[in-house]
Design an enzyme around this catalytic site. Structure first.
Site: not given
Length: 244
Positions: A7-8, A34, A36, A49, A109, A111, A229
């Site tokens: 995640h990120r 992943e 954003d 993000h 993703e 945004k 994370d």
């Protein structure tokens, strides 16, 4: 085998959505990353993000109100500044140029829920095609209109709706918009929904799974993937389960 998406990047231990975070996710054996994306004032696809710069950088104001060259000069190390001095905001092209040489899947993703960035889908898809990453990219968003549009202009790239609230028969909904997967909040992904979705050929990749007991349970039920994370923690746990 259940895949692990960082995640990120490795956001639990490294500054989120920075190259150092992505490198760490790759180093520890994550299957995917992943991240954003938003657009700068001059139309660059920026990896960040929040719509505001304030939380994760030393900048102020909205991403959309800053030129790319100015965003590049910001420190994106925030709470990890001592270990990772001068981490910077990358653009999507930098990430794609690097990830192309790995075996990682890339979940992008979009945004565009707060600000409807005009042209975001086209710019992202053009970059994905430039780096021949169509088969290893997943486009996700809470803005499902954006996903439908992306699917229409690039049906070869997988899409996956993000959602926080319960959806009735989400596998039916996903199929109806051309999506091959769903990315629900874990709170809206009980085992029965996971099983039914996967039985219908719709992958399930919930977010954000940081608790080891929850990770273990998801490995045990054979979920498609989950987003965390702490990819190193997840990979080590998966390895212990595989051995048993």
């Amino acid at each position: 085998m259940t895949q692990i998406f960082a995640h990120r990047g490795a956001a639990g231990t490294h500054p989120e959505n920075t190259m150092v975070s992505f490198y760490e996710a790759y180093r520890v054996g994550a299957d995917g990353i992943e991240l954003d994306v938003q657009l700068s004032k001059d139309g660059e696809v920026v990896v960040i993000h929040d719509e505001l710069l304030d939380r994760t950088t030393n900048g102020k104001g909205n991403v959309k109100d800053h030129m790319w060259k100015d965003l590049q000069s910001l420190d994106a190390g925030y709470k990890f500044q001592k270990q990772f001095a001068r981490a910077t905001i990358p653009n999507l092209e930098e990430v794609l140029a690097w990830i192309q040489g790995t075996n990682l899947i890339l979940n992008i993703e979009l945004k565009n829920g707060v600000y409807p960035y005009r042209g975001l889908e086209e710019k992202v898809i053009a970059l994905v095609r430039t780096y021949s990453m169509e088969s290893r990219v997943i486009l996700s968003s809470f803005n499902h209109y954006s996903l439908v549009y992306a699917y229409r202009i690039a049906p070869e790239i997988e899409t996956a709706p993000l959602y926080r609230d319960g959806l009735y028969m989400p596998w039916v909904y996903a199929t109806s918009i051309g999506a091959k997967a769903i990315h629900p909040s874990i709170h809206t992904a009980p085992d029965a929904i996971v099983a039914a979705s996967m039985k219908e050929g719709v992958a399930v990749r919930p977010y954000t799974i940081n608790n080891e007991d929850k990770m273990r349970h998801l490995f045990e039920i054979g979920i498609s993937a989950f987003i965390t994370d702490f990819p190193e923690r997840a990979v080590k746990l998966r390895n212990t389960i595989d051995v048993q």
